[in-house]
Design an enzyme around this catalytic site. Sequence first.
Site, short mmCIF file in Angstrom:
data_model
loop_
_atom_site.label_atom_id
_atom_site.label_comp_id
_atom_site.label_asym_id
_atom_site.label_seq_id
_atom_site.Cartn_x
_atom_site.Cartn_y
_atom_site.Cartn_z
N TRP A 21 0.81 -1.23 0.00
CA TRP A 21 0.00 0.00 0.00
C TRP A 21 0.84 1.28 0.00
O TRP A 21 1.75 1.42 0.82
CB TRP A 21 -0.88 -0.01 1.25
CG TRP A 21 -1.64 1.26 1.49
CD1 TRP A 21 -1.16 2.42 2.02
CD2 TRP A 21 -3.01 1.51 1.21
NE1 TRP A 21 -2.15 3.37 2.08
CE2 TRP A 21 -3.31 2.82 1.60
CE3 TRP A 21 -4.05 0.72 0.66
CZ2 TRP A 21 -4.57 3.38 1.47
CZ3 TRP A 21 -5.31 1.28 0.55
CH2 TRP A 21 -5.56 2.60 0.95
N ASP A 24 0.04 9.06 0.59
CA ASP A 24 0.65 10.37 0.34
C ASP A 24 2.16 10.35 0.07
O ASP A 24 2.90 9.63 0.75
CB ASP A 24 0.49 11.29 1.56
CG ASP A 24 -0.88 11.29 2.16
OD1 ASP A 24 -1.79 10.69 1.59
OD2 ASP A 24 -1.03 11.89 3.23
N TRP A 85 2.58 9.50 10.21
CA TRP A 85 1.78 10.08 9.14
C TRP A 85 2.57 11.13 8.38
O TRP A 85 3.75 11.35 8.63
CB TRP A 85 0.48 10.64 9.72
CG TRP A 85 -0.55 9.57 10.03
CD1 TRP A 85 -0.33 8.23 10.14
CD2 TRP A 85 -1.94 9.77 10.26
NE1 TRP A 85 -1.49 7.57 10.42
CE2 TRP A 85 -2.51 8.50 10.50
CE3 TRP A 85 -2.78 10.88 10.30
CZ2 TRP A 85 -3.87 8.33 10.76
CZ3 TRP A 85 -4.14 10.71 10.56
CH2 TRP A 85 -4.67 9.45 10.78
N ARG A 143 -2.44 17.90 11.70
CA ARG A 143 -1.45 17.00 11.08
C ARG A 143 -0.80 17.59 9.81
O ARG A 143 -1.23 18.59 9.29
CB ARG A 143 -2.10 15.66 10.74
CG ARG A 143 -3.31 15.73 9.84
CD ARG A 143 -3.85 14.32 9.63
NE ARG A 143 -5.05 14.29 8.82
CZ ARG A 143 -6.28 14.42 9.29
NH1 ARG A 143 -6.50 14.60 10.57
NH2 ARG A 143 -7.32 14.38 8.47
N1 DQQ Z 1 -2.99 10.78 4.85
C1 DQQ Z 1 -3.80 11.96 4.90
C2 DQQ Z 1 -3.02 12.86 5.79
C3 DQQ Z 1 -2.47 11.93 6.81
C4 DQQ Z 1 -2.12 10.73 5.99
C5 DQQ Z 1 -4.07 12.54 3.55
C6 DQQ Z 1 -2.31 9.42 6.71
O1 DQQ Z 1 -3.80 13.89 6.36
O2 DQQ Z 1 -1.32 12.44 7.48
O3 DQQ Z 1 -4.26 11.55 2.58
O4 DQQ Z 1 -1.91 8.36 5.90
#
Ligand code: DQQ
Length: 458
Positions: A21, A24, A85, A143
């Site tokens: 997988w 981002d 993340w 985040r």
């Molecule tokens: N994916 C989100 C973000 C986060 C991450 C956006 C988690 O906000 O940090 O696709 O996988």
Amino acid sequence: MSNASRDPQRPVYHFMPPEQWLNDPNGPIFYEGRHHLCYQYAPDVADGWGVKYWGHAVSDDLVHWEHLPMALSPSEGAGDQDGCWTGSAVLDDDGVPTFLYTGVKPQVQCLARSRDGMLTWDKPDCNPVIAAPPPGIDQANFRDPCLWREDDGWYMIIGSGVEGEGGKALLYRSQDLEAWEYLHPLCEGVEAETGTMWECPDFFPLGDRHVLLISALGEQLYMIGDYDCEAHRFTPTSSGRIGGGICYYAAKSYLDGDGRRVLWGWLRERRDRGHQIAAGWSGLMSLPQILTLLPGDALGIEPAPEIVDIRGELLCSDPDSCADIVGEALEIDVEAEVPEEGIFAMRVRCTPDGEEATAIRYDRATGALELDMTRSSAGDGVECALHSRPLELAADESLRLRVFLDHSAVEVYANGRECLVGRVYPSRSDARGVGFVAEGGSAPVTKLEAWAMRSIWD
Ligand code: DQQ
């Protein structure tokens, strides 16, 4: 052979991990003459939304990649124990590669440094460097840090938002990347326009303006505007979307050795979970894209010129004949004169009987550029959408499209300033054809070239 490498829908010239997988792009950076690209990684597609790691790869040319060991993994008992993340990379004031990223749960901001040329990463005791959001912000919406240096210190924005108000990019300042002081929102949205939460903010100068990218409402948005570097506030003056729909998300940029603003986006899957698990992989990166500021404060977006290095056999160079343009991994470069009331349309991934086809269409009267995937697949479990972006052509301007087909990935770049991104999953192995049609009048194709594209992994 893994399921992933057997899957006919798996792209061959887009960056992706060997299997499992990806979501981002994380912390892209140009370091010691090489491009580094990290990404949200989950070691099991079936648990793609579970605990996240940072996968890592490096490239000399932006096109061919070498996979490196995982950059970040959750640490037991630490702020990132339930996942690492999204975040950013910078070189600190001593030139040390440093990541700032979000640890979960709850959402806190963490730091990691590499002292061996970005191979291994230490997480110092100062973590988490920001343990809680400022008052009034829910920790569930806090985040995806993005950083830059100014004369008086380091600045960082964190994606956030408040229900009933809208998305926010919260601005912090630090002298050492470890102790952070909250200032105020760099920029705030209106909920009805850009949603409740801004994910993955990315902020940078472009020409004589600044750009703020945000991921919101499931799409990739951008704002161009003025950054007041005394007040540290950003005021957008124009805005738009990249990709034209929900297939392109969480884009992140960096400056490369030539001073170019390089952008990566996550190409999401549009087939269901069962298909993804059976295939053994999910998610890929866009082609590397170069952003520029165009006259009138428009965003220029084009694939990095290095992409031509993976062109293989020239299949066609004659605008009157496209019979030899056949395949799943192609670049098609086409120019057409579209009259006032004319519609240019081409079909790709087309079966001989037309049962499956993906259409790319431009209607000069409405100015709509479309990627129509509603008939791309006759199979089950696939979401078939139509993506659209406005494209205004000057009176004497031809339509110029660069179309990149890479199995289930489609990217269409128009006149250097629009891009549509989609995912298509034809069920038939003969969905390989390309054709041109003029609807409602003629739209003569004045230039046509097409190449078979080579794998970047060979
Ligand atoms: N994916 C989100 C973000 C986060 C991450 C956006 C988690 O906000 O940090 O696709 O996988």
